[in-house]
Design a protein around this motif. Structure first.
Motif, short mmCIF file in Angstrom:
data_model
loop_
_atom_site.label_atom_id
_atom_site.label_comp_id
_atom_site.label_asym_id
_atom_site.label_seq_id
_atom_site.Cartn_x
_atom_site.Cartn_y
_atom_site.Cartn_z
N VAL A 1 -3.73 3.42 6.10
CA VAL A 1 -4.80 2.59 5.53
C VAL A 1 -5.87 3.48 4.89
O VAL A 1 -6.35 3.20 3.78
N GLU A 2 -6.22 4.56 5.57
CA GLU A 2 -7.22 5.47 5.02
C GLU A 2 -6.71 6.17 3.76
O GLU A 2 -7.47 6.36 2.80
N ALA A 3 -5.42 6.53 3.76
CA ALA A 3 -4.85 7.19 2.58
C ALA A 3 -4.88 6.26 1.38
O ALA A 3 -5.09 6.70 0.24
N ILE A 4 -4.69 4.98 1.62
CA ILE A 4 -4.76 4.00 0.52
C ILE A 4 -6.19 3.90 0.02
O ILE A 4 -6.45 3.93 -1.19
N ALA A 5 -7.14 3.79 0.95
CA ALA A 5 -8.54 3.70 0.55
C ALA A 5 -8.99 4.96 -0.20
O ALA A 5 -9.77 4.88 -1.14
N ASP A 6 -8.48 6.09 0.22
CA ASP A 6 -8.85 7.36 -0.41
C ASP A 6 -8.22 7.53 -1.78
O ASP A 6 -8.60 8.42 -2.54
N GLY A 7 -7.19 6.72 -2.07
CA GLY A 7 -6.51 6.85 -3.34
C GLY A 7 -5.34 7.83 -3.28
O GLY A 7 -4.67 8.06 -4.29
N GLU A 8 -5.09 8.40 -2.09
CA GLU A 8 -3.94 9.31 -1.96
C GLU A 8 -2.64 8.53 -2.05
O GLU A 8 -1.63 9.04 -2.55
N LEU A 9 -2.67 7.32 -1.56
CA LEU A 9 -1.52 6.43 -1.70
C LEU A 9 -1.90 5.33 -2.68
O LEU A 9 -2.78 4.51 -2.40
#
Lengths: 133, 133
Positions: free
Chosen positions: A22-30
């Motif tokens: 979820v954090e990776a998505i929010a960060d834009g990494e995913l």
DNA sequence: TCATCTGTTCTATTACTTATATATCAGATA
DNA sequence: TATCTGATATATAAGTAATAGAACAGATGA
């Protein structure tokens, strides 16, 4: 490594995986539409059982964060963050915000610092993709 | 009733009690120095086992929120929210804030609305007591 | 075609957590 | 004295977390 976990944490592994995704998505990494590693592959990378990864992915699927197809595997939902959140989401989310903020208040964190850190976290997230015209 | 719990929630009862007490302190319903119900009394009120209340109180004690004396029972710590938070607290707290905000972002909640709700929650808390001169 | 990787599903086991139930003890209280 | 309190111990039942091994069908690439 896409994702790291802490085996000594008291947060369950499958929950940590969910949180990191979820954090990776929010960060834009995913990005939306991009694929997650296969359950067996991620389990091998993390040196854990693939059933545990399976549980994390199933949780993400039930929370409408990813889609899982037999063909393309686990994929970040394109419509997860498009449009306003479902009406029930805020009703579930805000009480948890309230609990977290109350904890900060009780431990003496200044309201202004809470707001400052909140803005800081939000600034660290990737900007929302513009709605296509 | 000082405190209500939801037996159908997947949040453990002892955790719910902890959360409600922390929130009650932030709200100003529980002042510093005021006493909590006895474990047996609260257990009777909530129709649960007193060991469960005991576990919640012990958790609050380990988190420096209350003091427990054989004499005066469980009492909200006077110095829980005085002075800046311990250095380790923010290190534990901010990652949880980050996870919660990432969840909101992924579900399409606008950063401005996150900030608006954050400010709203903070406004609902009781103002900090002024440091005595 | 063949070997491999994938998601999916099933059973099973171990260890831990949650919540309950009793019981006992000593200090405080009315 | 009777009662309430915190504290502690043991026990049990139900659920969860993580592991392990096995099997199946669809997809993939050599």
């Amino acid at each position: 490594m896409l994702l790291t976990i802490d085996l000594d944490s008291d947060v369950p592994i499958y929950q940590q995986i969910r949180d990191r995704v979820v954090e990776a998505i929010a960060d834009g990494e995913l990005r939306e539409g991009s694929a997650l590693p296969s359950t067996r592959q991620l389990a091998a990378d993390l040196a854990i059982n693939f059933h545990t990864v399976n549980k994390a992915y199933d949780l993400l699927r039930r929370q409408n964060v990813i889609r899982i197809n037999r063909k393309s595997g686990a994929v970040v939902r394109r419509d997860a963050a498009s449009g306003p959140p479902g009406p029930g989401f805020a009703d579930d989310w805000e009480p948890r915000l309230r609990t977290l903020f109350a904890e900060a208040a009780v431990h003496g964190m200044d309201p202004q610092e809470v707001l400052r850190r909140s803005a800081g976290v939000l600034d660290s997230f990737a900007p929302r993709r513009e709605t296509p015209v």
